[in-house]
Design a protein around this motif. Structure first.
Motif, short mmCIF file in Angstrom:
data_model
loop_
_atom_site.label_atom_id
_atom_site.label_comp_id
_atom_site.label_asym_id
_atom_site.label_seq_id
_atom_site.Cartn_x
_atom_site.Cartn_y
_atom_site.Cartn_z
N LEU A 1 -95.36 66.77 -12.39
CA LEU A 1 -94.46 66.75 -13.55
C LEU A 1 -93.73 68.08 -13.68
CD1 LEU A 1 -93.36 65.49 -16.16
CD2 LEU A 1 -95.44 66.29 -17.32
N MET A 2 -94.46 69.18 -13.50
CA MET A 2 -93.85 70.51 -13.62
C MET A 2 -92.75 70.71 -12.58
SD MET A 2 -95.76 74.20 -13.48
CE MET A 2 -96.34 73.86 -11.81
N ARG A 3 -93.01 70.30 -11.35
CA ARG A 3 -92.02 70.48 -10.29
C ARG A 3 -90.81 69.56 -10.51
NH1 ARG A 3 -92.92 70.24 -3.68
NH2 ARG A 3 -90.69 70.42 -3.16
N SER B 1 -109.32 76.51 -26.63
CA SER B 1 -108.25 75.51 -26.73
C SER B 1 -108.24 74.91 -28.13
CB SER B 1 -108.45 74.41 -25.68
OG SER B 1 -109.59 73.65 -25.96
N ILE B 2 -107.04 74.58 -28.61
CA ILE B 2 -106.93 74.02 -29.96
C ILE B 2 -106.72 72.51 -29.92
CG2 ILE B 2 -105.99 76.20 -30.84
CD1 ILE B 2 -103.26 74.73 -30.93
N TRP B 3 -106.54 71.94 -28.72
CA TRP B 3 -106.31 70.50 -28.61
C TRP B 3 -106.62 70.09 -27.19
CZ3 TRP B 3 -103.19 67.24 -25.70
CH2 TRP B 3 -102.96 65.97 -26.21
N GLY B 4 -107.17 68.92 -27.03
CA GLY B 4 -107.42 68.36 -25.71
C GLY B 4 -107.05 66.90 -25.71
N GLY B 5 -106.38 66.46 -24.67
CA GLY B 5 -105.97 65.06 -24.63
C GLY B 5 -105.26 64.73 -23.33
N VAL B 6 -104.36 63.76 -23.43
CA VAL B 6 -103.71 63.21 -22.24
C VAL B 6 -102.20 63.24 -22.40
CG1 VAL B 6 -103.43 61.15 -20.80
CG2 VAL B 6 -105.66 61.69 -21.79
N ILE B 7 -101.49 63.67 -21.34
CA ILE B 7 -100.05 63.48 -21.27
C ILE B 7 -99.81 62.16 -20.56
CG2 ILE B 7 -97.89 64.32 -20.28
CD1 ILE B 7 -98.99 67.14 -20.46
N SER B 8 -99.09 61.26 -21.22
CA SER B 8 -98.80 59.96 -20.65
C SER B 8 -97.42 59.98 -20.00
CB SER B 8 -98.86 58.88 -21.73
OG SER B 8 -98.56 57.61 -21.19
N PHE B 9 -97.40 59.98 -18.67
CA PHE B 9 -96.16 60.04 -17.90
C PHE B 9 -95.98 58.68 -17.21
CE2 PHE B 9 -94.14 62.13 -13.90
CZ PHE B 9 -92.87 61.76 -14.33
N GLY B 10 -95.41 57.72 -17.95
CA GLY B 10 -95.37 56.34 -17.45
C GLY B 10 -96.79 55.81 -17.39
N MET B 11 -97.22 55.36 -16.22
CA MET B 11 -98.58 54.88 -16.04
C MET B 11 -99.52 55.99 -15.56
SD MET B 11 -98.34 51.80 -17.02
CE MET B 11 -99.90 51.07 -16.48
N VAL B 12 -98.98 57.20 -15.42
CA VAL B 12 -99.78 58.34 -14.96
C VAL B 12 -100.37 59.08 -16.16
CG1 VAL B 12 -99.74 60.53 -13.69
CG2 VAL B 12 -98.33 58.61 -12.91
N SER B 13 -101.67 59.36 -16.11
CA SER B 13 -102.35 60.10 -17.17
C SER B 13 -102.72 61.49 -16.67
CB SER B 13 -103.61 59.36 -17.61
OG SER B 13 -103.28 58.12 -18.22
N ILE B 14 -102.34 62.52 -17.46
CA ILE B 14 -102.61 63.91 -17.09
C ILE B 14 -103.48 64.52 -18.17
CG2 ILE B 14 -101.59 66.11 -16.42
CD1 ILE B 14 -98.91 64.61 -16.03
N PHE B 15 -104.75 64.78 -17.87
CA PHE B 15 -105.67 65.35 -18.85
C PHE B 15 -105.43 66.86 -18.96
CE2 PHE B 15 -107.56 61.39 -17.57
CZ PHE B 15 -108.10 60.89 -18.75
N VAL B 16 -105.18 67.32 -20.19
CA VAL B 16 -104.81 68.73 -20.40
C VAL B 16 -105.51 69.31 -21.63
CG1 VAL B 16 -102.51 68.47 -19.37
CG2 VAL B 16 -102.82 68.08 -21.83
#
Length: 271
Positions: free
Chosen positions: A126-128, A4-19
């Motif tokens: 999020l994907m759906r 992986s070239i990057w690791g972090g969080v997608i911030s979807f409002g108050m929802v955090s998605i670690f990717v």
């Protein structure tokens, strides 16, 4: 599995998605080394300092921004780390839009997003949601010390992150405006017919890099002591547009009829 070239969080409002982020594409270009014509040995590219008259090792090199002729301000790795960019660790979703609103000219490179174990369910949500709404989402991400505009879009059961150019990175056309050309209705109808005959679903598996294959043939032939005679381009001739369109339509129609007569298995792979 690629790294992986990057690791972090997608911030979807108050929802955090670690990717994690992985490159979705790779170049298959045939690569070459630069050789000395006289002896066929590989050349070395040196980092040469003219005032010091010597080669400079990587650990001695620094990055400098030229603010005036031959005047630089040096920026260190520590300076890059101090950049106040939240996008270094967080992709904050800012706007949901329809994909057709973005001109493909803005797209730069594609990456796969993969959720960490704790982010699987919100990632799937999020994907759906994007899939069912038919939308993509615009955000920003910092990769390799550079913050970039990006968008997330669903693709084959996962999310693709597309890095994008900023508007001021898109070159504005400054060439001359071509003269107005009159196109007859008959010519337009003939062009429509040709387009209809050549229209088909996009099947990427049916396309090959013919240039790379031909280049490898030449390389293999030279290894075997053979020479390949290059194709001679046909001289350009003045073309009557309507005659060319008619011939093209006839050729496309014959090709379509021939393809329809092929066995089903063979026809599926023909392009």
């Amino acid at each position: 599995m690629p790294r992986s070239i990057w690791g972090g969080v997608i911030s979807f409002g108050m929802v955090s998605i670690f990717v994690k982020l992985y490159a979705a594409t790779e170049s298959r270009d045939v690569s070459f080394h630069l050789l000395h014509k006289e002896c066929n040995n590989r050349l070395k590219q040196l980092r040469w300092c003219p005032p010091c008259e010597r080669e400079v090792a990587w650990e001695e090199a620094a990055r400098g921004y030229e603010y005036a002729k031959d005047q630089h301000v040096v920026i260190s790795d520590e300076d890059f780390e101090k950049l106040p960019l939240p996008s270094k660790q967080t992709v904050e979703l800012s706007a949901f839009i329809e994909a057709r609103e973005i001109d493909p000219l803005y797209y730069e490179r594609s990456y796969y997003l993969e959720p960490e174990a704790t982010g699987v369910k919100p990632f799937a949500l999020l994907m759906r949601a994007l899939t069912e709404k038919g939308l993509i989402v615009v955000a920003k991400i910092a990769i390799r010390s550079k913050e970039q505009l990006c968008c997330l879009r669903p693709h084959n059961g996962t999310l693709i992150l597309e890095t994008m150019f900023y508007p001021d990175e898109i070159r504005v056309t400054t060439g001359q405006v071509p003269p107005e050309v009159k196109v007859s209705q008959r010519e337009l109808e003939m062009a429509f017919t040709l387009i209809d005959l050549l229209s088909q679903p996009f099947q990427p598996v049916g396309y090959r890099d013919g240039y790379r294959e031909a280049l490898m043939e030449i390389i293999e032939a030279k290894l075997g002591g053979q020479e390949i005679e290059g194709a001679r381009p046909a001289p350009a001739k003045p073309v009557d547009l309507m005659a060319a369109l008619r011939a093209s339509v006839e050729a496309a129609r014959n090709g379509k009829e021939a393809s329809a007569r092929l066995p089903k298995r063979r026809r599926a792979t023909a392009v």
